[in-house]
Design an enzyme around this catalytic site. Structure first.
Site, mmCIF file in Angstrom:
data_model
loop_
_atom_site.group_PDB
_atom_site.id
_atom_site.type_symbol
_atom_site.label_atom_id
_atom_site.label_comp_id
_atom_site.label_asym_id
_atom_site.label_seq_id
_atom_site.Cartn_x
_atom_site.Cartn_y
_atom_site.Cartn_z
ATOM 1 C CG HIS A 1 5.396 3.241 10.316
ATOM 2 N ND1 HIS A 1 4.668 1.645 9.448
ATOM 3 C CD2 HIS A 1 5.205 2.799 11.355
ATOM 4 C CE1 HIS A 1 4.426 1.085 10.084
ATOM 5 N NE2 HIS A 1 4.956 1.452 11.890
ATOM 6 N NE ARG B 1 10.267 -7.126 1.223
ATOM 7 C CZ ARG B 1 11.185 -7.339 1.628
ATOM 8 N NH1 ARG B 1 12.579 -6.946 1.994
ATOM 9 N NH2 ARG B 1 11.871 -8.937 0.899
ATOM 10 N NE ARG C 1 6.105 3.479 18.391
ATOM 11 C CZ ARG C 1 5.457 2.863 18.829
ATOM 12 N NH1 ARG C 1 6.161 1.342 18.099
ATOM 13 N NH2 ARG C 1 5.085 2.424 19.653
ATOM 14 C CG ASP D 1 10.270 -4.305 16.293
ATOM 15 O OD1 ASP D 1 10.425 -3.523 17.196
ATOM 16 O OD2 ASP D 1 9.175 -3.422 15.814
ATOM 17 N NE ARG E 1 1.238 -2.134 14.091
ATOM 18 C CZ ARG E 1 2.443 -2.082 14.178
ATOM 19 N NH1 ARG E 1 3.500 -3.263 14.253
ATOM 20 N NH2 ARG E 1 3.083 -1.016 14.119
ATOM 21 C CD GLU F 1 6.437 -7.157 16.145
ATOM 22 O OE1 GLU F 1 6.643 -5.275 15.157
ATOM 23 O OE2 GLU F 1 5.520 -6.617 16.574
#
Length: 878
Positions: free
Chosen positions: A137, A580, A712, A542, A395, A505
């Site tokens: 990320h 997290r 996002r 999310d 993923r 989520e």
């Protein structure tokens, strides 16, 4: 308090002086004077001097375009060095680390006081499982080259932390520090080119090589010493309490740049790096294991009685094997043709067996002290890292699988999978999963999107055993979402039950998670196939973006509770995987508090949690920091499993239901229903400018033309962190608490704060957010950047924030924020002096940037530096 942090402040001051000298050498006295004057004004402004606050504003507004970048750079560098000094303070024996070894001893004492027998403690230790998932990320702004220099600065601080240094030694270290500060100043702190998924993976492997490789065995040694002291028991050689997995190169959700070929290459690169690191380890063992006494079994393995140094002989054979493996993988990584060696190391057992045989022989021959040195460290690295170095999660978003199956069923002329009911989908999937014939026709030419899904599944099927940890399905909503992945893997030739992990989520998905899993576990084929183990991922980012932090955290808690009970009823071992982020708005919290606030039983299957962006560096960037972080995790998991937190009382649940509903309505009323919200957000934060910052390989939006809902979770949080309103991390929560207090619930809320770790942690996290938020700075962004017609919204939000802070202080019975967390309060106040000028400067730069028709590279570069600097100041940006 001041005494406790005086060494840290002294280091911050020393690094600041060295930076000042560097600036003077590079740009002259005038720029240094300007920077120093701004720093003093900022300090005085923070202390409440209004005249100096105005002087700070006018000074920064009147900088010329030539002065913008040096000033932005100076404060960004100040913050990087302040963070480095703070990080060193956490591992210094004169700072926070003074109590580190005590963490386990204190816990073991408490467990005995609570009448937990030694057998129960030992069992919990044997079952201890920490799996940390490093993600790509994009919240790590600092370049790898800058991180490396900051690590070197930390090493110098460590060398200086002695009272008995000779003058020439001190001078030598100070000269090195000056060089490092100068190198940092003369290096571009912002990447010019967006990293590729391969670059991100290399960054992750660099963390392993530079920190975790030393840090993990060091943690296990420290843990073992504590066990010996407390129970006269050793951690077994086979114990693997810590593992690392990575999403770098495997996370393709919304990232078209991650393909099957990329995943394959990243796994290959990981194996190449592992061979290199294990080769260095074995080279040391060749040098060290010169003993002659050994067991008959080892002598036979080594080649018989003629062999003088049996251990060394085995190590030389292993070295030769690693050398040929490394040479072959080097050729593969470079895309060259190479002949696969007969003795290629593919499975961990090939590496483990000769080393473990040496270990057992040394122990049997009375040389335990040698066995428990470098050799044991290498064995533990095999357990933790092994030949893949880090395992990879795949993923992908759920609709990509259903779209692929719909394309297939249409081609086979058996209908449109997407239009079938959930029951029809499940019946089809289970039937095909049990069938012995292949489903995929040989001559089928699917679309590029479907081909990519099939190729990814083939990469998984062909990967060496143990290279892939799990397949995570984002936006999982139905049992068929999980079954679909199992079918696609079966069709690709995957002959083992890879954990397929649904990720729940949004608020609605979290609320439906237990129903979905109950349906799934009621399918006989599925229960038999998973072999009594299920992984489920809980999404924090999310859900918070969808419903606000308070509603999201209660939905997460509630979903976990239900899932624990359901899995127990089916006799299935559940691993909860926590997605997290670093920020409060994405589920972030100090690790110890976060773990102890989970529902009872949620850590029975171990901890699996994402670590991302700059938090990887802050928690695992140095071997000593790694030891402290893993100690924190391990002690919290043991405590949560052996002394579980209380179940909430029925009346507390009722209050949480009310708080959740009220806070969600308040949050959505502004974020979703307020017509001015999106234009306000776009102008009051640098959200649009963030896309120019080449942070990660993934696009900032799922849908480039959409509004907030398409953004996002990370840029959504990041943007509000920059303007210091921190909106996603508190909106709705304080209003709900205030509403409850007005309805006579204050006493019950105080009891929840006192006696329920889940609720107490929520309040503490709100306090931390309020401490980082800043009303005058947020207002300054509005006054300079936002259309007057939208000012009303900013005024309303700031008024709400002010009221929310009063509510938090009412509940905690404190005069000021973070009274009970003085270390965090100290840390924030230390950085504010450097962050405030960057915020003011960012406003100036945003205004100039938005007004100019042709971008001025000096303005654009300085703006990017302020974004990086504020991120460093706020620490947990994503």
């Amino acid at each position: 308090m001041n005494e406790q942090y005086s060494a840290m402040r002294s280091n911050v001051s020393m690094l600041g002086t060295l930076l000042g000298d560097t600036i003077k050498d590079a740009l002259g006295e005038d720029i240094l004077d300007r920077v120093e004057s701004i720093r003093k004004l900022s300090k005085s402004s923070r202390a409440g001097n209004e005249a100096n606050r105005q002087a700070l504003l006018s000074t920064l507004q009147n900088l010329s375009n030539e002065q913008l970048l040096p000033v932005a750079k100076a404060f960004n560098q100040f913050l990087n060095f302040a963070n480095t000094a703070e990080q060193y303070h956490t591992i210094s024996s004169h700072g926070e680390a003074a109590n580190n070894p005590e963490a386990f001893a204190t816990l073991f004492r408490r467990l005995r006081e609570q009448r937990i027998d030694d057998a129960g403690i030992k069992k919990a230790i044997e079952q201890l499982s920490i799996e940390l998932v490093l993600t790509a990320h994009p919240t790590e702004i600092a370049r790898r080259t800058m991180i490396h220099k900051l690590v070197e600065v930390n090493n110098c601080l460590s060398q200086l932390d002695h009272n008995d240094l000779a003058d020439y030694e001190r001078d030598k270290i100070m000269r090195r520090l000056r060089q490092l500060v100068a190198q940092s100043w003369h290096t571009d702190e912002i990447r010019k080119i967006r990293p590729t998924p391969i670059d991100e993976a290399k960054w992750g492997f660099a963390v392993v090589e530079n920190s975790l490789w030393e840090g993990v065995p060091a943690f296990m040694r420290a843990f073992n010493d504590q066990l010996v002291d407390a129970f006269d028991q050793h951690l077994s050689v086979e114990a693997v309490p810590v593992r690392f997995t990575s999403w770098m190169g495997g996370d393709r959700d919304g990232n078209p740049n991650v393909t099957a070929k990329i995943t394959e290459h990243v796994m290959l690169y990981g194996r190449w790096k592992a061979a290199e690191l294990f080769l260095k380890d074995v080279q040391v063992l060749v040098s060290e294991l010169s003993m002659t006494d050994c067991t008959p079994e080892l002598r036979t393995m080594a080649g018989g009685d003629e062999v003088q140094e049996p251990y060394r002989e085995l190590m030389k054979k292993l070295r030769a094997q690693l050398t040929s493996t490394h040479a072959y993988l080097t050729a593969c990584v470079n895309g060259e043709r190479a002949t696969r060696p007969d003795d290629l190391l593919v499975h961990n057992e090939q590496l483990w067996e000769p080393l473990y045989a040496c270990y057992q022989s040394l122990k049997a021959c009375g040389m335990s002290i040698i066995a428990n040195g470098q050799l044991l460290d290498t064995l533990r690295r095999i357990g933790c890292f092994g030949l893949p170095l880090v395992r990879i999660d795949i993923r992908q978003e759920s609709t990509r699988h259903s779209d692929a199956l719909a394309e297939l069923t249409k081609y086979l002329e058996i209908g449109d999978y997407d239009s079938w009911s959930e029951q029809e989908k499940q019946a089809f999937l289970v039937r095909e999963l049990q069938s012995r014939r292949p489903l995929l026709p040989r001559d089928w030419q699917p679309s590029a999107e479907t081909q990519e899904i099939l190729d990814t599944c083939r990469v998984i099927a062909n990967a060496p055993k143990g290279s892939i940890a799990a397949y995570v399905i984002s936006m999982a909503r139905t049992p068929s979402d999980v079954l679909a992945v199992h079918l696609l893997l079966k069709e690709a030739g995957c002959d083992f039950a890879l954990p397929v992990c649904p990720l729940f989520e949004t608020l609605e998905d979290l609320n439906n998670a237990n129903d979905v899993m109950t349906q799934l576990l009621n399918i006989d084929w599925y229960r038999s196939f998973i072999g009594g183990r299920q992984m489920i991922m809980i999404g924090y980012s999310d859900s918070s973006k969808d419903a606000g932090v308070l509603a999201a955290s209660w939905a997460q808690y509630y979903a976990q509770e239900a899932l624990i009970k359901t899995c127990e009823s089916f006799n299935v071992e559940l691993t909860l995987f926590h997605g997290r982020g670093g920020t409060i708005g994405r589920g972030g919290a100090p690790a110890h508090d976060a773990l102890l606030s989970q529902p009872p039983g949620s850590l029975k299957g171990g901890l699996r949690v994402t670590e991302q962006g700059e938090m990887i560096r802050f928690k695992f960037g140095l071997p000593e920091v790694t030891v402290a972080s893993l100690t924190n995790y391990a002690s919290a998991i043991l405590e949560a499993n052996l002394l579980p937190p209380p179940d909430p009382k029925p009346e507390w649940r009722t209050i949480m239901d009310e708080l959740s509903a009220y806070s969600c309505n308040e949050y959505r009323r502004i974020v979703r229903e307020e017509p001015d919200f999106v234009p306000y957000f776009r102008s009051a934060t640098p959200e649009q400018e963030l896309s120019k910052l080449p942070l990660g390989s993934r696009p900032a939006k799922r849908n480039p033309k959409g509004g907030v809902e398409s953004l996002r979770a990370i840029p959504w949080i990041f943007a509000w962190t920059q303007n210091r309103l921190m909106l996603p991390a508190w909106l709705g929560a304080g209003a709900a608490l205030r509403h409850a207090i007005e309805n006579g619930r204050q006493q019950e809320l105080e009891a929840m704060c006192r006696d329920w770790p889940f609720f107490n942690t929520r309040i503490n996290m709100l306090e931390m957010v309020y401490a980082k938020a800043d009303l005058w700075l947020a207002e300054y962004y509005d006054l300079r950047l936002v259309d007057k017609n939208l000012w009303h919204l900013g005024q309303r939000l700031r008024a709400q924030l002010e009221e929310d802070i009063k509510v938090a202080l009412t509940l905690s019975h404190d005069q000021t924020l973070l009274e009970k967390l003085p270390w965090i309060a100290e840390s924030i106040s230390l950085r504010n002096i450097y962050t405030d000028p960057l915020n003011v400067l960012q406003v100036e730069l945003l205004q100039r940037s938005r007004q100019q028709e042709t971008p001025d590279p000096r303005v654009e570069q300085a703006l990017m530096v302020t974004i990086a600097g504020i991120a460093a100041g706020m620490r947990n940006t994503g």
